[in-house]
Design a protein around this motif. Structure first.
Motif, PDB file in Angstrom:
ATOM      1  N   UNK A 207       0.844  -1.207   0.000  1.00  0.00           N
ATOM      2  CA  UNK A 207       0.000   0.000   0.000  1.00  0.00           C
ATOM      3  C   UNK A 207       0.877   1.254   0.000  1.00  0.00           C
ATOM      4  N   UNK A 208       0.354   2.323  -0.600  1.00  0.00           N
ATOM      5  CA  UNK A 208       1.090   3.587  -0.641  1.00  0.00           C
ATOM      6  C   UNK A 208       1.000   4.335   0.682  1.00  0.00           C
ATOM      7  N   UNK A 209       2.044   5.110   1.000  1.00  0.00           N
ATOM      8  CA  UNK A 209       2.056   5.816   2.289  1.00  0.00           C
ATOM      9  C   UNK A 209       1.018   6.935   2.352  1.00  0.00           C
ATOM     10  N   UNK A 210       0.504   7.355   1.198  1.00  0.00           N
ATOM     11  CA  UNK A 210      -0.528   8.399   1.186  1.00  0.00           C
ATOM     12  C   UNK A 210      -1.916   7.838   0.876  1.00  0.00           C
ATOM     13  N   UNK A 211      -2.059   6.510   0.923  1.00  0.00           N
ATOM     14  CA  UNK A 211      -3.335   5.892   0.541  1.00  0.00           C
ATOM     15  C   UNK A 211      -4.366   6.026   1.662  1.00  0.00           C
ATOM     16  N   UNK A 212      -5.592   6.390   1.297  1.00  0.00           N
ATOM     17  CA  UNK A 212      -6.651   6.564   2.311  1.00  0.00           C
ATOM     18  C   UNK A 212      -7.064   5.240   2.952  1.00  0.00           C
ATOM     19  N   UNK A 213      -6.682   4.106   2.359  1.00  0.00           N
ATOM     20  CA  UNK A 213      -7.031   2.797   2.934  1.00  0.00           C
ATOM     21  C   UNK A 213      -5.932   2.248   3.860  1.00  0.00           C
ATOM     22  N   UNK A 214      -5.036   3.155   4.305  1.00  0.00           N
ATOM     23  CA  UNK A 214      -3.896   2.693   5.111  1.00  0.00           C
ATOM     24  C   UNK A 214      -4.324   1.986   6.395  1.00  0.00           C
ATOM     25  N   UNK A 215      -5.430   2.432   7.007  1.00  0.00           N
ATOM     26  CA  UNK A 215      -5.782   1.896   8.331  1.00  0.00           C
ATOM     27  C   UNK A 215      -6.110   0.398   8.261  1.00  0.00           C
ATOM     28  N   UNK A 216      -7.022   0.025   7.359  1.00  0.00           N
ATOM     29  CA  UNK A 216      -7.408  -1.381   7.237  1.00  0.00           C
ATOM     30  C   UNK A 216      -6.229  -2.279   6.893  1.00  0.00           C
ATOM     31  N   UNK A 217      -5.341  -1.784   6.003  1.00  0.00           N
ATOM     32  CA  UNK A 217      -4.178  -2.582   5.610  1.00  0.00           C
ATOM     33  C   UNK A 217      -3.181  -2.737   6.759  1.00  0.00           C
ATOM     34  N   UNK A 218      -2.988  -1.653   7.516  1.00  0.00           N
ATOM     35  CA  UNK A 218      -2.079  -1.711   8.665  1.00  0.00           C
ATOM     36  C   UNK A 218      -2.636  -2.656   9.725  1.00  0.00           C
ATOM     37  N   UNK A 219      -3.943  -2.586   9.961  1.00  0.00           N
ATOM     38  CA  UNK A 219      -4.582  -3.470  10.950  1.00  0.00           C
ATOM     39  C   UNK A 219      -4.521  -4.931  10.497  1.00  0.00           C
ATOM     40  N   UNK A 220      -4.674  -5.157   9.193  1.00  0.00           N
ATOM     41  CA  UNK A 220      -4.564  -6.525   8.660  1.00  0.00           C
ATOM     42  C   UNK A 220      -3.148  -7.055   8.896  1.00  0.00           C
ATOM     43  N   UNK A 221      -2.149  -6.216   8.635  1.00  0.00           N
ATOM     44  CA  UNK A 221      -0.750  -6.604   8.873  1.00  0.00           C
ATOM     45  C   UNK A 221      -0.517  -6.941  10.351  1.00  0.00           C
ATOM     46  N   UNK A 222      -1.038  -6.085  11.239  1.00  0.00           N
ATOM     47  CA  UNK A 222      -0.866  -6.307  12.682  1.00  0.00           C
ATOM     48  C   UNK A 222      -1.568  -7.608  13.106  1.00  0.00           C
ATOM     49  N   UNK A 223      -2.786  -7.800  12.594  1.00  0.00           N
ATOM     50  CA  UNK A 223      -3.539  -9.023  12.939  1.00  0.00           C
ATOM     51  C   UNK A 223      -2.786 -10.271  12.463  1.00  0.00           C
ATOM     52  N   UNK A 224      -2.205 -10.187  11.260  1.00  0.00           N
ATOM     53  CA  UNK A 224      -1.451 -11.335  10.726  1.00  0.00           C
ATOM     54  C   UNK A 224      -0.182 -11.581  11.543  1.00  0.00           C
ATOM     55  N   UNK A 225       0.466 -10.500  11.986  1.00  0.00           N
ATOM     56  CA  UNK A 225       1.651 -10.651  12.847  1.00  0.00           C
ATOM     57  C   UNK A 225       1.271 -11.329  14.157  1.00  0.00           C
TER      58      UNK A 225
END
Length: 263
Positions: A207-225
């Motif tokens: 995902x791009x650092x300026x993407x408005x969908x950053x929250x869901x992607x970051x949370x998905x990454x954290x959940x997977x970790x």
């Protein structure tokens, strides 16, 4: 490259369009190929990756340079009748069922495709990133790799799901909406993943650092970790744009090729 092909669908009651990329040696060889299902975003159709994503030039180049293995790339249209890759809460519009029960068997019967999990991958951008996330989470037995780009990960809770469905004029009882949420929320699906499925699919998230969908992607990454689900997660410079996705595509082709090769 063909971008205006179609097949009949009983489930969706009509013709459904798709685009397909065939590798350079398809016409001259007799071999079967691995397949990548590549999903478009909201507002586009099956021509999105062809027209704006330059899938032909990018894939031809990646194959010629040895960075990707020759593969077939299939792009279905999910923007006719109703937008999106999922079934609706009342199961009246069943796009996901169409994809697995009609579209995939049709494509893999018509073209010379290797029909095993290890030779099948799914990727997509935005709405199609959400589609590729959910399809691989629902069917880890079918895909060796999944690459959600700038993915729409779905509403983050039940209340948000109700608002999101209302916005799209989709209705359902509270029970139906709860079932829908658990079925199509990427975070819910990750958190519910059984331990024996954690390594079933190779994941690449981007995902791009300026993407408005950053929250869901970051949370998905954290959940997977937290669940110890192996995955690659990349944040690059950029927003929710074709410039970003064109740059991401060669990495996706290389990542899915690694699985096609490694067995």
């Amino acid at each position: 490259m063909y971008d205006n092909l179609s097949l009949p669908s009983k489930l969706l009651k009509g013709e459904r369009k798709y685009a397909i990329y065939l590798p350079p040696d398809y016409q001259t060889s007799e071999r079967s190929y691995p397949v990548l299902y590549l999903l478009h975003g909201g507002g586009d159709d099956q021509t999105g990756w062809v027209q704006f994503g330059e899938v032909q030039n990018i894939t031809d180049k990646a194959i010629a340079e040895g960075k990707a293995t020759p593969m077939i790339i299939v792009m279905p249209d999910a923007n006719t009748g109703q937008r999106g890759y999922f079934n609706d809460p009342k199961n009246e519009w069943r796009y996901e069922d169409f994809f697995f029960d009609e579209f995939m068997p049709f494509i893999e019967g018509k073209y010379r495709i290797k029909k095993e999990k290890k030779f099948r991958a799914v990727a997509g951008l935005s709405m199609g990133g959400g589609g590729s996330f959910v399809y691989a989470l629902h069917h880890p037995e079918l895909f060796s790799s999944a690459c959600p780009l700038s993915a729409s990960t779905g509403p983050l809770n039940l209340e948000a799901t109700k608002a999101w469905l209302e916005q799209r004029k989709l209705t359902g009882t509270d029970a139906e909406i709860e079932v829908y949420y658990k079925k199509y929320s990427v975070l819910e699906l990750i958190n519910a993943m059984p331990d024996d499925q954690k390594k079933a699919v190779r994941w690449y998230l981007d995902i791009g650092d300026d993407d408005f969908l950053f929250e869901g992607n970051s949370l998905a990454h954290i959940a997977m970790r937290k669940k110890e689900i192996p995955h690659e997660f990349r944040i690059y410079d950029g927003g929710h744009t074709w410039t970003y996705w064109r740059r991401a595509l060669p990495t996706v082709l290389s990542f899915v090729s690694d699985a096609f090769h490694q067995y």
